[in-house]
Enzyme design. Sequence first.
Site, PDB file in Angstrom:
ATOM      1  N   ILE A 133       0.921  -1.145   0.000  1.00 32.13           N
ATOM      2  CA  ILE A 133       0.000   0.000   0.000  1.00 32.13           C
ATOM      3  C   ILE A 133       0.959   1.192   0.000  1.00 32.13           C
ATOM      4  O   ILE A 133       1.545   1.526   1.027  1.00 32.13           O
ATOM      5  CB  ILE A 133      -0.945  -0.016   1.207  1.00 32.13           C
ATOM      6  CG1 ILE A 133      -1.870  -1.233   1.137  1.00 32.13           C
ATOM      7  CG2 ILE A 133      -1.752   1.291   1.249  1.00 32.13           C
ATOM      8  CD1 ILE A 133      -2.870  -1.354   2.277  1.00 32.13           C
ATOM      9  N   PRO A 134       1.152   1.809  -1.164  1.00 32.72           N
ATOM     10  CA  PRO A 134       2.318   2.669  -1.402  1.00 32.72           C
ATOM     11  C   PRO A 134       2.267   4.065  -0.767  1.00 32.72           C
ATOM     12  O   PRO A 134       2.214   5.081  -1.453  1.00 32.72           O
ATOM     13  CB  PRO A 134       2.356   2.756  -2.926  1.00 32.72           C
ATOM     14  CG  PRO A 134       0.923   2.643  -3.330  1.00 32.72           C
ATOM     15  CD  PRO A 134       0.323   1.669  -2.351  1.00 32.72           C
ATOM     16  N   CYS A 135       2.366   4.112   0.540  1.00 34.83           N
ATOM     17  CA  CYS A 135       2.386   5.402   1.234  1.00 34.83           C
ATOM     18  C   CYS A 135       3.646   6.194   0.911  1.00 34.83           C
ATOM     19  O   CYS A 135       3.672   7.412   1.086  1.00 34.83           O
ATOM     20  CB  CYS A 135       2.215   5.204   2.736  1.00 34.83           C
ATOM     21  SG  CYS A 135       3.327   4.018   3.488  1.00 34.83           S
ATOM     22  N   HIS A 136       4.685   5.536   0.401  1.00 37.56           N
ATOM     23  CA  HIS A 136       5.905   6.247   0.014  1.00 37.56           C
ATOM     24  C   HIS A 136       5.675   7.170  -1.183  1.00 37.56           C
ATOM     25  O   HIS A 136       6.462   8.076  -1.419  1.00 37.56           O
ATOM     26  CB  HIS A 136       7.042   5.259  -0.283  1.00 37.56           C
ATOM     27  CG  HIS A 136       6.772   4.336  -1.422  1.00 37.56           C
ATOM     28  ND1 HIS A 136       6.001   3.190  -1.281  1.00 37.56           N
ATOM     29  CD2 HIS A 136       7.149   4.384  -2.734  1.00 37.56           C
ATOM     30  CE1 HIS A 136       5.928   2.573  -2.448  1.00 37.56           C
ATOM     31  NE2 HIS A 136       6.617   3.272  -3.345  1.00 37.56           N
TER      32      HIS A 136
END
Length: 175
Positions: A133-136
């Site tokens: 879950i690409p919070c970056h």
Amino acid sequence: MTTVYYAKAATVLGKFYVATSDIGLCKLTLECEEESSFFKWLHEKFNLVEENYDKNEHIINQLKSYAKGNIKEFHTKFHLVGTPFQKKVWQALVSVPYGTVCSYKDIAVKIGTPKGFRAVGMANNKNNIPIIIPCHRIIGANGSLVGYGGGLDFKRKLLSLEGVTIHEGKAVTNM
């Protein structure tokens, strides 16, 4: 009784713990996170905790492929553990494509709370499944990288892997 299955994995990006229930992936730790925090979280959220590499092999293989730049999307089901608002934010994060970035405000608008960018930031911070879950990929409105649970150097590394150009601490592509 809900059981969660965990495994340890190593990639070129570092060592990870992953955990999956029969519903889906629920937890991934970054190398900088304490092992004890991972197990404490599992024991707080699930009745039974078992080590089982086979139950996590599909996601471990995808992490290894992602780390080498061989895949751009993860294919797995999620078992999201959080508030309804957090889950809404996390689901919006999944829609941010590989190699692109967007701001906390963009996510707030996307989920229908245009003034809720700070709340989006807090939900982002509570993401239990970073990278996948690409919070970056979420940055400040001015392009600055701002905080990341794995540290800004790791965030830079992930964004660079995906082809995002970083200049003077800001993402300069796909804004």
